[in-house]
Design a protein around this motif. Structure first.
Motif, PDB file in Angstrom:
ATOM      1  N   LYS A 277       0.862  -1.175   0.000  1.00  0.00           N
ATOM      2  CA  LYS A 277       0.000   0.000   0.000  1.00  0.00           C
ATOM      3  C   LYS A 277       0.899   1.226   0.000  1.00  0.00           C
ATOM      4  O   LYS A 277       1.576   1.510   0.984  1.00  0.00           O
ATOM      5  CB  LYS A 277      -0.923  -0.010   1.214  1.00  0.00           C
ATOM      6  CG  LYS A 277      -1.904   1.136   1.174  1.00  0.00           C
ATOM      7  CD  LYS A 277      -3.167   0.862   1.934  1.00  0.00           C
ATOM      8  CE  LYS A 277      -4.183   2.003   1.860  1.00  0.00           C
ATOM      9  NZ  LYS A 277      -3.872   3.164   1.023  1.00  0.00           N
ATOM     10  N   THR A 278       0.922   1.931  -1.131  1.00  0.00           N
ATOM     11  CA  THR A 278       1.775   3.115  -1.261  1.00  0.00           C
ATOM     12  C   THR A 278       1.076   4.315  -0.602  1.00  0.00           C
ATOM     13  O   THR A 278      -0.130   4.291  -0.389  1.00  0.00           O
ATOM     14  CB  THR A 278       2.069   3.404  -2.752  1.00  0.00           C
ATOM     15  OG1 THR A 278       0.820   3.424  -3.455  1.00  0.00           O
ATOM     16  CG2 THR A 278       2.965   2.340  -3.347  1.00  0.00           C
ATOM     17  N   PRO A 279       1.844   5.369  -0.279  1.00  0.00           N
ATOM     18  CA  PRO A 279       1.250   6.510   0.441  1.00  0.00           C
ATOM     19  C   PRO A 279       0.151   7.198  -0.366  1.00  0.00           C
ATOM     20  O   PRO A 279       0.252   7.315  -1.591  1.00  0.00           O
ATOM     21  CB  PRO A 279       2.420   7.467   0.648  1.00  0.00           C
ATOM     22  CG  PRO A 279       3.651   6.699   0.365  1.00  0.00           C
ATOM     23  CD  PRO A 279       3.285   5.564  -0.519  1.00  0.00           C
ATOM     24  N   PHE A 280      -0.872   7.632   0.342  1.00  0.00           N
ATOM     25  CA  PHE A 280      -1.990   8.317  -0.294  1.00  0.00           C
ATOM     26  C   PHE A 280      -1.864   9.826  -0.086  1.00  0.00           C
ATOM     27  O   PHE A 280      -1.776  10.293   1.051  1.00  0.00           O
ATOM     28  CB  PHE A 280      -3.307   7.824   0.321  1.00  0.00           C
ATOM     29  CG  PHE A 280      -4.520   8.584  -0.116  1.00  0.00           C
ATOM     30  CD1 PHE A 280      -5.085   8.356  -1.358  1.00  0.00           C
ATOM     31  CD2 PHE A 280      -5.094   9.544   0.720  1.00  0.00           C
ATOM     32  CE1 PHE A 280      -6.210   9.074  -1.771  1.00  0.00           C
ATOM     33  CE2 PHE A 280      -6.218  10.260   0.312  1.00  0.00           C
ATOM     34  CZ  PHE A 280      -6.775  10.013  -0.932  1.00  0.00           C
ATOM     35  N   VAL A 281      -1.809  10.570  -1.183  1.00  0.00           N
ATOM     36  CA  VAL A 281      -1.791  12.035  -1.082  1.00  0.00           C
ATOM     37  C   VAL A 281      -3.122  12.544  -1.603  1.00  0.00           C
ATOM     38  O   VAL A 281      -3.525  12.220  -2.728  1.00  0.00           O
ATOM     39  CB  VAL A 281      -0.616  12.644  -1.869  1.00  0.00           C
ATOM     40  CG1 VAL A 281      -0.646  14.160  -1.799  1.00  0.00           C
ATOM     41  CG2 VAL A 281       0.712  12.124  -1.317  1.00  0.00           C
ATOM     42  N   GLU A 282      -3.816  13.331  -0.785  1.00  0.00           N
ATOM     43  CA  GLU A 282      -5.145  13.807  -1.163  1.00  0.00           C
ATOM     44  C   GLU A 282      -5.092  14.734  -2.377  1.00  0.00           C
ATOM     45  O   GLU A 282      -4.097  15.435  -2.589  1.00  0.00           O
ATOM     46  CB  GLU A 282      -5.774  14.563   0.015  1.00  0.00           C
ATOM     47  CG  GLU A 282      -6.355  13.626   1.051  1.00  0.00           C
ATOM     48  CD  GLU A 282      -7.269  14.355   2.025  1.00  0.00           C
ATOM     49  OE1 GLU A 282      -8.440  14.597   1.659  1.00  0.00           O
ATOM     50  OE2 GLU A 282      -6.803  14.663   3.126  1.00  0.00           O
ATOM     51  N   SER A 298       0.326  -7.022   7.554  1.00  0.00           N
ATOM     52  CA  SER A 298       0.377  -7.419   8.964  1.00  0.00           C
ATOM     53  C   SER A 298       1.724  -7.038   9.549  1.00  0.00           C
ATOM     54  O   SER A 298       2.665  -6.701   8.811  1.00  0.00           O
ATOM     55  CB  SER A 298       0.194  -8.934   9.085  1.00  0.00           C
ATOM     56  OG  SER A 298       1.349  -9.578   8.571  1.00  0.00           O
ATOM     57  N   LYS A 299       1.802  -7.104  10.865  1.00  0.00           N
ATOM     58  CA  LYS A 299       3.065  -6.806  11.547  1.00  0.00           C
ATOM     59  C   LYS A 299       4.141  -7.824  11.150  1.00  0.00           C
ATOM     60  O   LYS A 299       5.297  -7.457  10.936  1.00  0.00           O
ATOM     61  CB  LYS A 299       2.850  -6.815  13.060  1.00  0.00           C
ATOM     62  CG  LYS A 299       4.079  -6.425  13.859  1.00  0.00           C
ATOM     63  CD  LYS A 299       3.743  -6.246  15.325  1.00  0.00           C
ATOM     64  CE  LYS A 299       4.895  -5.626  16.105  1.00  0.00           C
ATOM     65  NZ  LYS A 299       6.161  -6.322  15.988  1.00  0.00           N
ATOM     66  N   ASN A 300       3.727  -9.083  11.023  1.00  0.00           N
ATOM     67  CA  ASN A 300       4.674 -10.127  10.629  1.00  0.00           C
ATOM     68  C   ASN A 300       5.322  -9.830   9.296  1.00  0.00           C
ATOM     69  O   ASN A 300       6.548  -9.928   9.142  1.00  0.00           O
ATOM     70  CB  ASN A 300       3.957 -11.484  10.519  1.00  0.00           C
ATOM     71  CG  ASN A 300       3.926 -12.176  11.867  1.00  0.00           C
ATOM     72  OD1 ASN A 300       4.630 -11.748  12.787  1.00  0.00           O
ATOM     73  ND2 ASN A 300       3.109 -13.206  11.986  1.00  0.00           N
ATOM     74  N   ILE A 301       4.486  -9.501   8.305  1.00  0.00           N
ATOM     75  CA  ILE A 301       5.015  -9.200   6.969  1.00  0.00           C
ATOM     76  C   ILE A 301       5.914  -7.968   7.021  1.00  0.00           C
ATOM     77  O   ILE A 301       6.995  -7.943   6.441  1.00  0.00           O
ATOM     78  CB  ILE A 301       3.871  -9.017   5.944  1.00  0.00           C
ATOM     79  CG1 ILE A 301       3.081 -10.327   5.806  1.00  0.00           C
ATOM     80  CG2 ILE A 301       4.407  -8.553   4.595  1.00  0.00           C
ATOM     81  CD1 ILE A 301       1.859 -10.242   4.907  1.00  0.00           C
ATOM     82  N   MET A 346      -1.332   1.384  12.375  1.00  0.00           N
ATOM     83  CA  MET A 346      -0.177   1.955  11.646  1.00  0.00           C
ATOM     84  C   MET A 346       1.134   1.565  12.326  1.00  0.00           C
ATOM     85  O   MET A 346       2.101   1.200  11.651  1.00  0.00           O
ATOM     86  CB  MET A 346      -0.256   3.482  11.590  1.00  0.00           C
ATOM     87  CG  MET A 346      -1.417   4.025  10.824  1.00  0.00           C
ATOM     88  SD  MET A 346      -1.612   3.231   9.235  1.00  0.00           S
ATOM     89  CE  MET A 346      -3.346   3.489   9.013  1.00  0.00           C
ATOM     90  N   ALA A 347       1.155   1.668  13.641  1.00  0.00           N
ATOM     91  CA  ALA A 347       2.387   1.352  14.375  1.00  0.00           C
ATOM     92  C   ALA A 347       2.856  -0.073  14.040  1.00  0.00           C
ATOM     93  O   ALA A 347       4.055  -0.344  14.005  1.00  0.00           O
ATOM     94  CB  ALA A 347       2.157   1.508  15.870  1.00  0.00           C
TER      95      ALA A 347
END
Ligand SMILES: *Cc1c(COP(=O)(O)O)cnc(C)c1O
Length: 379
Positions: A277-282, A298-301, A346-347
């Motif tokens: 998932k690349t960053p989303f800029v409005e 996921s955190k694992n990935i 996100m964390a």
């Protein structure tokens, strides 16, 4: 490969920066030399506000504004839960209480609807008085000021833009650090516009803030009589040396760096969009790409991919592995853990990739190919 290559920038700007530093050494005008005023003028003009007041760092810039507004014990300062610690510690240093607000899961910035919920909850509880909203331009993209400004008006709150990561960003051609009643930024070396040490600034159109902050950053000294201190202030000025370093850097930032870093982001977006998932800029927003932050499933990935990058000698960072409501320093503050769904997600799932204006195509491709290889191997 460097995560943010400050050496490549220095090599490019060496002559100008060296000359600039040497002129200060020759003059020995180390505190509030003319270069500080010159830089303040250029910064205010670039941002599109009347006044810029530089200071020692981005944290002090926030603290100075909270002193100016008389924020202290019993006051609620609304801050996003997912940001650098300084956004909230500035309020706590003043004795005020940071109230954490969940973020938007697309932009990583303060969620306006969560903000309004938290304001209403604080009013209902009646323990703290809502006073200030500090919105952060996380990773270089300005927060949703259209919406947040309306909420500030509705509840009669002061709005402070923490533009430490946002300098150079835009909303519909209006530049970051021009939103709210005042805005702050940081010139920490790794920020979009960085110096060679610590530095910061406040931006505003308010004449009183301009006069007061020039006094507050010099122990509250009176503008008329330098041996009379009219209020208690702090010692927080930008060194002339740092101003001299920032002048040629600002020129490069305006001339090509902001454009160059956006090119790198575009290249990443194009190569990576089918994998992560690349960053989303409005729409209508411009980011100054303090970070290029992807999201994994996921955190694992995420942890696994970071390990894979590391083995392949590609630096990456997790901004931020721990939301503010989980910081030990704030453990006395929070009870409502469940209301930080996005921030906690996100964390666990974000990963920031190397990005800077001097990054070449081969390095970008190497990062992308290494990420693609990871997903090929882990189908
Ligand atoms: C870096 C940063 C600050 C603090 O700036 P310093 O110059 O390091 O004191 C404040 N807020 C945010 C969002 C930051 O990223």
């Amino acid at each position: 490969m460097e995560f943010r290559d400050l050496k490549a920038q220095y090599i490019t700007l060496k002559k100008k920066i060296d000359d600039s530093i040497n002129s200060i050494l020759a003059k020995s005008n180390f505190i509030l030399g003319s270069q500080v005023a010159e830089l303040e003028e250029q910064l205010a003009e670039y941002v599109g506000v009347k006044y810029c007041i530089t200071c020692a760092n981005g944290t002090d810039a926030l603290v100075l504004m909270l002193i100016e507004w008389g924020i202290g014990a019993g006051d609620a300062v609304f801050v996003p839960d997912f940001t650098y610690i300084a956004t909230a510690s500035a309020a706590a240093i003043r004795g005020a209480t940071p109230v954490f607000v969940d973020i938007d899961k697309e932009t990583f910035n303060m969620s306006p609807s969560s903000l309004e919920e938290k304001i209403q909850l604080t009013l209902k509880e009646g323990r703290l008085k809502p006073k200030v909203i500090v919105a952060v331009d996380l990773f270089g993209q300005p927060a949703n000021y259209m919406h947040i400004e309306k909420i500030a008006q509705k509840y009669d709150l002061l709005l402070l833009e923490d533009g430490a990561q946002g300098f150079g960003g835009e909303i519909c051609k209006k530049r970051a650090c021009s939103f709210g009643h005042a805005a702050t930024t940081s010139f920490f070396p790794a920020k979009p516009l960085g110096c060679y040490g610590d530095g910061g600034a406040v931006f505003t159109n308010d004449k009183k803030i301009n006069v007061d902050l020039r006094s507050l950053r010099s122990h509250g000294r009176s503008p008329e009589d330098k041996y009379d201190n009219r209020v208690i202030g702090i010692n927080s000025r930008l060194d002339t040396l740092q101003a001299a370093i920032l002048l040629p850097k600002l020129e490069a930032f305006k001339e090509y760096e902001l454009e160059a870093v956006n090119k790198v982001a575009k290249h990443y977006n194009h190569s990576l969009q089918d994998y992560v998932k690349t960053p989303f800029v409005e729409d209508g927003y411009l980011s100054s790409w303090a970070q290029y932050t992807i999201r994994l499933e996921s955190k694992n990935i995420r942890d696994d991919l970071q390990q894979h990058l590391k083995i392949n000698k590609i630096p990456s960072m997790i901004y931020y592995p721990r939301p503010l409501h989980k910081q030990s320093a704030f453990s006395n503050l929070t009870k409502q853990k469940d209301s930080f769904y996005n921030s906690e997600m996100m964390a666990d799932t974000v990963l920031s990739l190397p990005i800077h204006p001097y990054m070449n195509e081969e390095d970008i491709e190497e990062v992308c190919d290494t990420i693609k290889l990871y997903f090929k191997n882990n189908k």
